[in-house]
Write a protein that holds these residues in place. Structure first.
Motif, PDB file in Angstrom:
ATOM      1  N   ILE A  74       7.535   9.429   7.510  1.00 51.36           N
ATOM      2  CA  ILE A  74       6.807   8.561   6.867  1.00 51.36           C
ATOM      3  C   ILE A  74       7.746   7.323   6.456  1.00 51.36           C
ATOM      4  N   LEU A  75       8.990   8.129   5.629  1.00 50.23           N
ATOM      5  CA  LEU A  75      10.042   6.735   5.487  1.00 50.23           C
ATOM      6  C   LEU A  75      10.455   6.181   6.725  1.00 50.23           C
ATOM      7  N   ASP A  76      10.906   6.943   7.708  1.00 52.21           N
ATOM      8  CA  ASP A  76      11.408   6.203   9.001  1.00 52.21           C
ATOM      9  C   ASP A  76      10.294   5.439   9.566  1.00 52.21           C
ATOM     10  N   SER A  77       9.019   5.556   9.331  1.00 54.45           N
ATOM     11  CA  SER A  77       8.111   4.844  10.150  1.00 54.45           C
ATOM     12  C   SER A  77       8.090   3.553   9.243  1.00 54.45           C
ATOM     13  N   LEU A  78       8.101   3.478   7.902  1.00 53.63           N
ATOM     14  CA  LEU A  78       7.928   2.495   7.196  1.00 53.63           C
ATOM     15  C   LEU A  78       9.184   1.611   7.464  1.00 53.63           C
ATOM     16  N   ALA A  79      10.282   1.998   7.529  1.00 56.28           N
ATOM     17  CA  ALA A  79      11.501   1.305   7.629  1.00 56.28           C
ATOM     18  C   ALA A  79      11.638   0.831   9.275  1.00 56.28           C
ATOM     19  N   PRO A  84       5.656  -1.611  10.526  1.00 59.43           N
ATOM     20  CA  PRO A  84       4.155  -1.104  10.777  1.00 59.43           C
ATOM     21  C   PRO A  84       3.165  -2.263   9.928  1.00 59.43           C
ATOM     22  N   ALA A  85       2.005  -2.594  10.390  1.00 57.85           N
ATOM     23  CA  ALA A  85       1.328  -3.448   9.911  1.00 57.85           C
ATOM     24  C   ALA A  85      -0.257  -2.833   9.668  1.00 57.85           C
ATOM     25  N   GLY A  86      -1.036  -3.684   8.869  1.00 59.20           N
ATOM     26  CA  GLY A  86      -2.233  -3.270   9.030  1.00 59.20           C
ATOM     27  C   GLY A  86      -2.972  -1.818   8.430  1.00 59.20           C
ATOM     28  N   ALA A  91      -1.901   3.464   5.726  1.00 60.68           N
ATOM     29  CA  ALA A  91      -2.196   4.803   5.785  1.00 60.68           C
ATOM     30  C   ALA A  91      -0.661   5.426   5.380  1.00 60.68           C
ATOM     31  N   LEU A  92       0.541   4.915   5.825  1.00 59.43           N
ATOM     32  CA  LEU A  92       1.605   5.423   5.505  1.00 59.43           C
ATOM     33  C   LEU A  92       2.075   5.291   4.083  1.00 59.43           C
ATOM     34  N   LEU A  93       1.454   3.973   3.480  1.00 55.37           N
ATOM     35  CA  LEU A  93       1.720   3.963   2.177  1.00 55.37           C
ATOM     36  C   LEU A  93       0.886   4.826   1.468  1.00 55.37           C
TER      37      LEU A  93
END
Length: 133
Positions: A74-79, A84-86, A91-93
Motif C-alpha cells: 500500500i505504501l509503495d503504491s501511494l508513493a 495513483p488517482a481517483g 481504495a489505497l487510503l
C-alpha cells in the motif's frame, strides 16, 4: 540508485534488528536489498531501512508477515510515480486507514495488558512490604 548503500551488519545496527531477522524478512519478501556488491554482499539504502523500521514496528503489535507485506505494498503504491488517482487512490487510503485502526486497537490492548501487569506488580510489592522485616 543514488545514495549511500550499507552492508547488512550496518543496516542491522542502524535499525536495531539482528542480521538473521533481516535475512528472514528478505526471504519473506518484505525487504529486498537495493543492490549487491561485486562480492555478492547485500547492500541496503535508506529507503530499505525505512521499510525495515515499518516491519519492526508492526511485529510487536502482532501483525502477520502477510499483513506487513500488504501494508508495504500500500505504501509503495501511494508513493509511486505517477501517484495513483481517483478510485485507486481512495481504495489505497481506505486500506491504509484500516491498518491505522487495527494498530490503534492493538496498542490499546497492549495498554490494557500493561495496566494489568503494573497492577499485579504493585500487589506483589505490597506483599513484599508487608512481609519484609
Amino acid at each position: 540508485m543514488t545514495g549511500r548503500h550499507m552492508q547488512i551488519g550496518e543496516a542491522a545496527e542502524r535499525v536495531g534488528l539482528s542480521i538473521r531477522t533481516i535475512r528472514h524478512y528478505e526471504e519473506a519478501g518484505l525487504v529486498i536489498p537495493s543492490a549487491r556488491s561485486e562480492g555478492g554482499f547485500r547492500l541496503y539504502s535508506e529507503p530499505d531501512l525505512a521499510r525495515l523500521a515499518v516491519v519492526k514496528r508492526m511485529k510487536p503489535l502482532g501483525f502477520s508477515l502477510e499483513e506487513m507485506r500488504d501494508l508495504l505494498d500500500i505504501l509503495d503504491s501511494l508513493a509511486a510515480e505517477p501517484a495513483p488517482a481517483g478510485e485507486v487512490r481512495a481504495a489505497l487510503l481506505d486500506r491504509l486507514h484500516g491498518f491505522h485502526q487495527a494498530a490503534q486497537a492493538r496498542v490499546q490492548t497492549l495498554r490494557d495488558q500493561l495496566a494489568m501487569a503494573e497492577g499485579f506488580a504493585g500487589q506483589i510489592q505490597e506483599q513484599v512490604d508487608r512481609f519484609a522485616p
